[in-house]
Design an enzyme around this catalytic site. Structure first.
Site, short mmCIF file in Angstrom:
data_model
loop_
_atom_site.label_atom_id
_atom_site.label_comp_id
_atom_site.label_asym_id
_atom_site.label_seq_id
_atom_site.Cartn_x
_atom_site.Cartn_y
_atom_site.Cartn_z
N CYS A 161 6.29 -2.85 -7.70
CA CYS A 161 5.42 -2.19 -7.26
C CYS A 161 5.59 -0.97 -6.95
O CYS A 161 4.60 -0.14 -6.67
CB CYS A 161 5.10 -3.20 -5.96
SG CYS A 161 6.37 -2.78 -4.77
N CYS A 191 15.02 -1.10 -4.83
CA CYS A 191 15.14 -2.68 -4.62
C CYS A 191 16.00 -3.40 -5.42
O CYS A 191 16.76 -4.37 -4.94
CB CYS A 191 13.59 -3.22 -4.57
SG CYS A 191 12.92 -3.31 -5.99
N CYS A 227 -5.20 -0.80 -1.59
CA CYS A 227 -6.06 -0.37 -0.58
C CYS A 227 -7.03 0.65 -1.22
O CYS A 227 -8.16 0.74 -1.12
CB CYS A 227 -5.30 0.41 0.68
SG CYS A 227 -4.44 -0.82 1.40
N VAL A 244 23.72 -2.07 -16.65
CA VAL A 244 23.41 -0.62 -17.08
C VAL A 244 22.47 -0.28 -15.89
O VAL A 244 22.53 0.21 -14.98
CB VAL A 244 22.94 -0.34 -18.32
CG1 VAL A 244 22.25 1.16 -18.42
CG2 VAL A 244 24.04 -0.78 -19.24
N VAL A 264 20.05 -8.41 -12.66
CA VAL A 264 20.90 -8.93 -12.16
C VAL A 264 20.65 -8.45 -10.55
O VAL A 264 20.80 -9.03 -9.51
CB VAL A 264 22.18 -8.27 -12.36
CG1 VAL A 264 23.43 -8.59 -11.28
CG2 VAL A 264 22.90 -8.89 -13.59
N ASP A 286 9.15 -6.96 -25.60
CA ASP A 286 8.00 -6.48 -26.28
C ASP A 286 8.76 -5.52 -27.52
O ASP A 286 7.96 -5.25 -28.39
CB ASP A 286 7.15 -5.64 -25.48
CG ASP A 286 6.56 -6.19 -24.34
OD1 ASP A 286 6.14 -7.09 -24.65
OD2 ASP A 286 6.60 -5.82 -23.21
N PHE A 294 -6.45 -7.71 4.82
CA PHE A 294 -7.38 -8.35 4.02
C PHE A 294 -7.73 -9.75 4.36
O PHE A 294 -8.05 -10.54 3.66
CB PHE A 294 -6.94 -8.47 2.51
CG PHE A 294 -6.55 -6.97 2.15
CD1 PHE A 294 -7.24 -5.77 2.12
CD2 PHE A 294 -5.30 -6.95 1.54
CE1 PHE A 294 -7.00 -4.54 1.68
CE2 PHE A 294 -4.86 -5.47 1.16
CZ PHE A 294 -5.52 -4.19 1.23
N ALA A 296 -14.28 -8.83 9.28
CA ALA A 296 -15.67 -9.17 9.17
C ALA A 296 -16.42 -7.75 8.97
O ALA A 296 -17.53 -7.74 9.51
CB ALA A 296 -16.27 -10.10 10.09
N GLU A 328 -16.17 -4.96 3.79
CA GLU A 328 -16.20 -5.86 2.80
C GLU A 328 -17.09 -5.82 1.64
O GLU A 328 -16.99 -6.34 0.37
CB GLU A 328 -16.60 -7.37 3.52
CG GLU A 328 -15.27 -7.41 4.45
CD GLU A 328 -15.56 -8.80 5.23
OE1 GLU A 328 -14.77 -9.78 5.22
OE2 GLU A 328 -16.59 -8.78 6.15
#
Length: 1352
Positions: free
Chosen positions: A72, A97, A174, A277, A282, A378, A819, A1101, A1285
């Protein structure tokens, strides 16, 4: 692509228990520079990732945890190091991360905090994303900033394509991405002028509307000479880049050699050691880090593995060369070589750009990718087709060459290398004369994690003899059809010696269907088999076209040529049009102006604090949940002994520890109850049974996995179809009738009976569920929670702890997206966290990983609709019989309210004289489905639009005409007898959308294109929208606010609304500024807290501004009324004078404002004519154009035009941002995002590796948004309308545009008229809806197979 095991050694198999010896406990000190500061750590934990190190050890929380698997970009930082091979400093964007902190020894890291701050000076990247409105919730913003910052460090003047490519790895839920790109385009050579008039098409008109949302001339110039200097110590001193270093803990040893000799020695001594690497696999472990000891050998600094040798006929890459570096070398080689020799490299380069994202390619080695032995790689099929060879080596055996062929991969995730062997290099030959080469994959598919994936990819090679069309050599290699990459040797052998003609094509297609056996693992067998044939057909056409050109022949038909080009997205352009503020409005009055978010600068610099960013208190414990692994079962026993035996684990908490209420009864006594902790049985996979409390988050999660639960399985239901078969329904039924439908259908000219399916959707907010519970004195508990409804959370915790509500304080400053997903689940999180804190008498933090979050939190409801519709010969709707079947999950929750809302909006914008509409809720054993943006209506609107489209196709009336004929008109009431007071705005939106989109001219162009193109089709569709704003439940339509004026004239606002990126805080500041007639800079808004404003209602709403904005307005007006006499006495005085005088006269400068909607709002289903179900209606229309590859099911959104009625916008920038973001979320719902469960109830589509939300490359190439001019809302706050919405529904135009394109393909195949295309319109559904000579051999079924997984 396959994320790939980064191992480049022989033991690159599935994780097994290690038998290796851990080396001596010798440890080096880690040296790394962070934001220019030298960090020396003599006690570094090799298990720790860079992200964890930054957030917990250095307390740099700007980098965010969102997915934990590098998918992400929220954790993006810049890595800098001196490259000995290239003799220069390199800057990379990387995902923190999964990057081990030990891998950064001798390198420099720059985080968002290091490039600028509000305390010093914002970096131009931070400034521009903020001032260009390129952020909403802001959780993804630091990652976006760092990706762009890194691009500028390498390329100070990029083009738009460079910018979009650099942001591919950064997700945003968003904004819809458009404002991010527009802000960053100001760095390009041409720059973005900030005035979309430059992007208008000929004939477009402004009609006195404003087009610019920001002014680029206000931005500080970018000066690349002023950037952070790379530490000279790291450049001049090679001690950090040479020698062996080692870092150790009780479970892990990290060793980094710098020579091949040392690496081979270590691999010989410790054969089970894993060579890493990039650590992309991992480091990526969404479930749990292994507890047994492990040894990691880092090969990222081994000089021999980083070498690159370029010759006339080949390129040799060391196995540790990154994919990004490989791209650079291949690009240069393609430029230098003749096209026939460079084609192999060009195709590899094209595929490399589709492998992961920049962050992944920057660190992942090419050898790692190959030795992952992933059947889904790929690149591997292309490398095998290109005749790639390898060199492997071991200490005792020396080096040996290997061919990358079928004997190399011996089984799933296994190669022929021995444990002691290391991959040294790969050699890729240049292309030959008369050789043709290509690789193929489906771009819109994502399902890329190992065992639950199914995508096919291919690499092809053909060598023809001289100037003939005789095939000399051929290679057909496929990934995704079995446990290993498959070489179709028998097919290739039978091809050789034959002519490259249609007879060959026909035979190969037959052989691909009969000789290649597809593994059922992952499902979608029909689709995958069609891809085998489709990919080869594309290659056949490519060879035919290119070889014919060389032979000056032109045997390729014009209708086939378009498919030779990929469905691509061009660099984006856009317009945003809105109404200027009234003449004479004071410049200091911000209402109606595009003001940036009040926290934009803090969000862009990483200073904004989210729940999990809150600094820990001393003694804080981390909680990890023990989740059910069964969909429906009795709990026989829970054994937590192994978990509690770990050092640092404090205790286990479950239902027996709840002081108050653990069970939450359902409204109907026959329905399932909800529980904080499952006590005696579980009713869905992912249900919390208990929790482990430990000193660190990693330890708590490891320990939670050791808790063993013994079950006695019970029968369960997962899908709507199963629920129907077993009659598994909740008690609630909503039935709406108007007239005698059966009688009316009997006399209709046309009648159509059919069913359609609209799938579920995950909220996928960037910030996962998180909560902190802190015991205070006198039994008080402070809850800091990512929640959209603090009042309900407060009351829920109070009942769980058996405490009065005045002992519970709940607060939060902002959410990283919501949301609707942070309503009920956030309450559940808070209850569990509070019970744990109460038991331990310690602060407790509970944050879910992405996989946990998606399994635990209920989704948007999947819906199966069965309808029978009748209409007249001229297209007029006459009667509709409709049954909506919702998958409600395991408990009813808000499903009854959502079902009601679906029924109320089931006709969208169309007048249906006679109707019979029913909604029922299926009871299944998946997590309880709940509220999500739109709350049910995106499904009912989609169903109605499918019905309208089906009517048009069956009767031969153009879709836009049949919609126009049936639009509501002035004087009409809708199907629940609601007055449509400003319904003229619907027709205005519709007409203006048709005009601005140039619909009719483009329709002619698209029809002409489709007539000339067989395999690539364009589609065009336009849809209208009517959507209510507000709660149908009366008591929810209230709000309160508290406003203080201080003696220096500054103002502080508090209210019960939650800021989650929609701009509620900003708009309430604008409102206060107007009432007080002071600049917005004088006004500050505080965090939302239950001890300041009690009894708040949910922020949902699309009602937040209507409710809380009015409450702020009232409080401010009360204060102004108090000061009015003083202002009258001293009209020339300053604001500070008036405030000071009021204080001296003992006039209170604090006021609370309370607002309730003046009418009685709420449906009385027994008296619809006498009830009002909304504040007002919002209207809109959208036109979408798509391009579809009929051979693969891929598509690209080419253009979108939206006209939206928002009344008089309070803030055009925020409202347009909501429209764009809502549209893109709807685009994901209707075309991309698909939830799949195993037959055992486990959610398979978890995290970005398996669940695809829209990415930056998915936005329309042209994205135009217009706010309807001159449409003030008579009952709205300052004549405005809510906007959160409604725009989401308009994305169904993209689905219908896809169907329009598919219908052309079907017509070419002799199939005209109505056909079913369910939502989402995934590549699988699109491809199977396009029957041809390659797919109709699959017995022409378009129903998707569910042999491997279940769609809810």
């Amino acid at each position: 692509m396959s994320r790939g095991n980064p191992c480049i050694g022989g033991h690159n198999t599935e994780h097994t228990k290690s038998t290796m010896e851990v080396p001596k406990t010798y440890k080096d000190s880690l040296v790394v520079y962070v934001n220019g500061k030298k960090i020396c750590d003599s006690d570094v934990d090799p298990d720790m990732t860079l992200l964890s190190y930054l957030r917990t050890k250095l307390r740099l929380t700007g980098s965010k945890y969102s997915c934990g698997e590098g998918g992400c970009g929220a954790c993006t930082v810049m890595l800098s190091n001196y490259d000995d091979q290239q003799k220069k400093i390199l800057h990379y964007a990387i995902n923190a991360c999964y990057t081990p902190i030990c891998a950064l020894h001798g390198m420099a890291v720059t985080t968002v905090e290091g490039i600028g701050s509000t305390r010093t000076k914002l970096h131009p990247v931070q400034e521009r994303i903020g001032k260009a409105h390129g952020l909403q919730c802001g959780f993804c913003t630091p990652g976006m900033v760092m990706s762009m910052y890194t691009l500028l460090r390498n390329n100070p003047q990029p083009n738009t394509a460079d910018i979009e490519e650099s942001l591919v790895g950064n997700l945003c839920r968003c904004t819809g991405y458009r404002p991010i790109i527009e802000g960053f385009k100001t760095f390009t050579e041409s720059g973005c002028c900030g005035n979309p008039s430059a992007c208008l098409q000929p004939g477009d008109e402004y009609n006195d509307m404003v087009s610019g949302l920001f002014t680029p001339s206000d931005f500080a110039p970018y000066d690349p000479t002023q950037e952070i200097i790379f530490p000279s110590e790291l450049q001049l001193n090679d001690k950090y880049r040479s020698g062996v270093v080692q870092f150790s803990s009780s479970t892990t040893t990290w060793i980094r050699p710098t020579t091949l000799k040392d690496l081979l020695r270590l691999k010989f001594e410790i054969p089970d050691a894993v060579i890493v690497v990039g650590n992309a696999e991992v480091g990526f472990d969404p479930t749990v880090r292994k507890l047994q000891p492990k040894i990691l050998l880092s090969a990222s600094r081994v000089a021999e593995l980083l070498q690159i040798d370029v010759s006339d006929d080949a390129i040799t890459f060391g196995s540790s060369v990154s994919m990004a570096r490989m791209c650079e070398v291949l690009k240069k080689r393609v430029e230098d070589l003749p096209s026939c020799n460079g084609q192999t490299y060009a195709e590899l380069l094209n595929m490399l750009h589709q492998v992961g994202d920049c962050q992944l390619r920057n660190v992942s080695g090419i050898g790692s990718h190959i030795l992952s032995a992933s059947p889904l790689s790929d690149l591997t099929p292309l490398l095998m087709a290109s005749r790639t060879t390898l060199i492997v080596a071991s200490l005792k055996g020396g080096s040996r060459p290997l061919s990358l062929n079928s004997s190399f991969f011996v089984n799933y995730r296994k190669t022929c290398l021995t444990k002691e062997e290391v991959l040294v290099s790969i050699t890729i030959p240049a292309g030959l004369k008369n050789e043709y080469f290509a690789g193929y994959k489906v771009k819109k598919q994502v399902h890329r994690r190992d065992k639950e994936v199914s995508m096919v990819n291919a690499g092809f090679r053909a060598l023809l003899e001289g100037k003939t069309n005789i095939l000399k050599e051929a290679s057909l290699i496929f990934g995704g059809i079995g446990p290993t990459v498959v070489i179709a040797n028998s097919v290739s052998e039978k091809m050789c010696g034959r002519k490259w003609d249609e007879a060959l094509l026909k035979d190969v297609q037959h052989m691909l269907g009969t000789e290649l056996q597809l593994s059922p693992q992952g499902g979608m067998v029909e689709y995958r088999r069609s891809l085998l044939r489709s990919f080869f057909f594309k290659f056949y056409l490519k060879v035919l076209n290119e070889h014919c050109e060389r032979m000056s022949d032109s045997s390729l038909s014009d209708s086939d040529r378009p498919v030779l080009l990929d469905v691509e997205k061009l660099p984006s352009k856009s317009t945003q049009l809105y109404q200027e503020v009234p003449t004479g409005q004071p410049q200091s009055d911000p209402v109606g102006r595009p003001i940036i978010l009040e926290s934009a600068c803090q969000l862009a610099t990483g200073e904004a604090v989210y729940c999990d960013d809150v600094p820990p208190e001393p003694g804080e414990l981390h909680m990890a949940l023990v989740f059910s692994t069964r969909p429906h079962a009795k709990i026989i026993s829970v054994d937590k002994s192994a978990a509690l035996s770990l050092e640092g684990v404090r205790c286990y908490v479950d239902a027996t520890d709840v002081p108050g209420k653990n069970t939450w009864p359902a409204e109907n006594p026959l329905d399932e109850d909800s529980e904080t902790f499952a006590s005696d049985k579980v009713i869905h996979v992912g249900q919390p049974i208990g929790g482990i409390l430990a000193e660190t988050q990693d330890l708590a999660r490891k320990a939670a996995k050791l808790v063993k639960v013994l079950y006695e399985d019970m029968d369960y239901v997962l899908s709507i179809e199963d629920a129907i078969k077993r009659n598994s329904f909740f008690q609630h039924v909503r039935h709406l009738e108007g007239g005698d439908v059966a009688a009316e259908l009997e006399i209709c000219d046309h009648v159509l009976e059919e069913e359609v399916y609209v799938g579920a959707q995950s909220h996928y907010y960037m910030e996962t569920q998180s909560c902190i519970a802190r015991p205070q004195e006198r039994d008080e508990i402070l809850i800091i929670a990512a929640s959209q409804n603090l009042h309900d959370l407060q009351m829920s915790v109070a009942e769980t702890l058996n405490l009065p509500a005045n002992k519970i304080t709940a607060k939060i400053r902002r959410l990283g997206g919501g949301f609707g997903g942070k309503l009920e689940p956030a309450k559940h999180m808070a209850r569990m966290c509070a019970v744990a804190a109460k038991k331990c008498a310690k602060p407790v933090r509970l944050s879910l990983g992405r996989d946990e979050d998606m399994q635990f939190v209920g989704t948007r409801h999947a819906v199966l609709a069965k309808y029978k519709v009748g209409w007249s010969v001229d297209g007029k709707l006459k009667a509709l019989q409709l049954e909506l079947l919702l998958n409600g999950g395991c408990t009813e929750g808000p499903s009854s309210w959502i079902a009601d809302k679906m029924v109320a909006h089931s006709c969208n914008t169309y007048k249906v004289p006679v109707y019979d509409i029913k909604a029922r809720i299926c009871k299944t054993n998946i997590s309880s489905c709940g509220s999500m943006r739109g709350v049910g209506t995106p499904k009912s609107v989609a169903v109605m639009e499918m019905i309208m489209d089906a009517m048009a196709r069956k009767s031969g009336i153009k879709p836009e005409k049949i919609r126009e004929i049936n639009l509501y008109k002035e004087g009409d009431v809708d199907n629940v007898n609601q007055e449509l007071l400003d319904i003229q705005n619907l027709r205005r939106c519709w007409d203006e959308c048709l005009q601005r989109s140039d619909y009719y001219q483009r329709r002619l162009y698209i029809d002409n294109f489709n007539n000339k193109s067989r395999w690539k089709k364009k589609g065009l569709a336009v849809v209208p929208l009517k959507r209510c704003i507000g709660f149908e439940v009366p008591f929810l339509n209230q709000a309160a606010a508290l406003v203080h004026i201080y003696l220096d004239g500054s103002v502080l606002i508090s209210h019960g609304g939650i800021e989650m990126g929609q701009g509620l805080y900003t708009k309430t500041v604008q409102i206060a500024s107007r009432v007080f007639r002071i600049p917005a800079e004088r006004i500050h808004i505080n965090e939302t807290s239950s001890d300041k404003v009690p009894n708040s209602t949910p922020t949902a709403a699309s009602s937040g501004t209507d409710l809380y904005g009015n409450a702020v307005r009232i409080a401010c007006e009360i204060l102004m009324e108090r000061m009015e006499p003083i202002i009258y006495e001293n009209p020339k005085g300053s604001w500070e004078d008036w405030v000071g005088t009021a204080f001296m006269r003992r006039i209170s400068l604090s006021a609370s404002g309370f607002f309730k909607y003046p009418d009685i709002i709420g449906f009385d289903w027994n008296n619809l004519k006498g009830s009002k179900g909304q504040y007002y209606f919002s209207y809109g229309a959208a036109c979408c154009e798509v391009e579809v590859d009929c051979l693969t099911g891929d598509h690209q959104l080419k253009r979108t035009d939206i006209v939206m009625d928002v009344g008089d916008s309070l803030n055009p920038a925020l409202d347009i941002g909501q429209i764009e973001g809502g549209f893109m979320q709807g685009y994901g719902l209707y075309t991309l995002e698909e939830l799949r469960y195993s037959k055992e109830g486990k959610l398979l589509t978890k995290g970005p590796g398996m669940y695809r939300i829209p990415q930056i490359g998915d936005i329309p190439s042209q994205f135009n948004v217009t706010l309807l001019k001159g449409a003030p809302n008579k009952v709205g706050l300052y004549s405005s309308k809510g906007v959160g919405e409604p725009p989401l529904h308009l994305a169904f135009a993209a689905h219908l545009a896809i169907k329009d394109a598919v219908s052309s393909a079907r017509a070419d195949a002799g199939l005209d008229g109505q056909f079913r295309l369910d939502s989402p319109a995934t590549p699988e559904r699109i491809r199977l809806a396009c029957p041809d000579e390659f797919s109709n051999k699959l017995n022409n079924r378009t129903v998707l197979d569910c042999e491997f997984f279940i769609r809810p």
